[in-house]
Design an enzyme around this catalytic site. Sequence first.
Site, PDB file in Angstrom:
ATOM      1  CD  GLU A  57     -14.532 -21.016  17.980  1.00  0.00           C
ATOM      2  OE1 GLU A  57     -13.181 -21.062  18.269  1.00  0.00           O
ATOM      3  OE2 GLU A  57     -14.927 -20.093  17.516  1.00  0.00           O
ATOM      4  CB  CYS A  80      -9.939 -16.652  20.457  1.00  0.00           C
ATOM      5  SG  CYS A  80     -11.469 -16.398  20.841  1.00  0.00           S
ATOM      6  CB  CYS A  89     -14.161 -19.040  21.363  1.00  0.00           C
ATOM      7  SG  CYS A  89     -14.869 -17.766  20.277  1.00  0.00           S
ATOM      8  CB  ALA A 167      -1.233  -4.275 -23.285  1.00  0.00           C
ATOM      9  CB  SER A 173      -4.785  -4.158 -22.336  1.00  0.00           C
ATOM     10  OG  SER A 173      -5.362  -3.157 -21.483  1.00  0.00           O
ATOM     11  CG  LEU A 209      -7.357  -0.340  -8.559  1.00  0.00           C
ATOM     12  CD1 LEU A 209      -6.230   0.126  -7.907  1.00  0.00           C
ATOM     13  CD2 LEU A 209      -7.221  -1.745  -9.342  1.00  0.00           C
ATOM     14  N   PRO A 300       3.641  -4.733 -16.116  1.00  0.00           N
ATOM     15  CG  PRO A 300       4.601  -4.688 -18.194  1.00  0.00           C
ATOM     16  CD  PRO A 300       3.159  -4.279 -17.622  1.00  0.00           C
TER      17      PRO A 300
END
Length: 366
Positions: A57, A80, A89, A167, A173, A209, A300
């Site tokens: 905003e 907010c 805001c 896999a 895999s 990761l 899994p």
Amino acid sequence: MTSFSESDGAYMAHALKLAHRGQYSARPNPMVGCVIVKKDVIVGEGWHQRTGGPHAEINALAAAGDKAQGATAYVTLEPCAHHGKTPPCAEALIRAGVGTVIAAMQDPFEKVSGRGLELLQKAGIATKVGLMQSQAESLNAGFISRATRNRPFVRVKVAASIDGAIAMKSGESQWITGPEARDDVQRIRARCGAIMTGIGTVLADDPSLNVRLKDLPEDGMQPLRVVLDTRLRMPLSAGMLTLPGTTLVCCSGEHDHSRLTDAGAEVCSYASDGATVDIGLVLQDLARREVNDVLVEAGPAVMGCLLEKELVDELVIYQAPHIMGSETKGMFHTPSWLALADRKKLDTSDVRRIGADTRITARVQY
């Protein structure tokens, strides 16, 4: 029931597109877009670009200037009403003299949750809520989950052959899916506050990761790396310990974790749930750390455990067009599912080609 015009829908759709621009940088705040319209002309627009920066905003009001007086503000989330890292805001909209505020949805965050709309109404500003609400809720499913369920939205990613193998029995895999699918996973990672895996995957594959795509914004943050490691077997040689960002190792019981903390990891002990760390408690801790979305990339056992405990919200399955045969590992290990009645129904929301592979996105129905 509140009625909206066709043009209202068009302006809110534009605000939602603006909000989506914050997908890699707004977290842990929600993605929000705002469009200010006066006499059927957009006079200002903006989106929340990063935590600590101006909200949508404020950016839209800055672009509109004096033209905001008497205008209609279309915002994808209730403005907010509290002082956080930035001022409220709702008060900025009041000072700007807007005539109407149309919000896609009420903010589930307890410090707002209707207070922003109440402030606007007390100032004489007309308010409407509910325009394209389902789209707004989908955009910020993680933020809503953290605010209402005290845990992040859990998304499980699987790469499998068309016959459901992830896999070979040997563990081989790499790679089941093609490079386009792997790039797509990077984009999903970049939208998440944390990536979770199990110690078995770490020991077998030494995953990074992390997010590693050149065309992602430089201010995008690396997700928190979370390793479920009940007996604290995390090796010091793990590649993720040398990368930018934080690695959280989750164990149970008392362990000497000085070697890992010296290597840069954070180690936390949680109560156990049978023979494993209590994943539900880990998710609650991640919510306290302001993680909205968790992407699970694991074996899994971990993925099956999450399904058995009904902690999976969404599956993202990349299905490769080949058959791997019988000497393989399946997607999920769910030893408690013994009858057909134990199966879980899926609500498929999207199916599309990613390179040579097919990406299936589905919500789990419990």
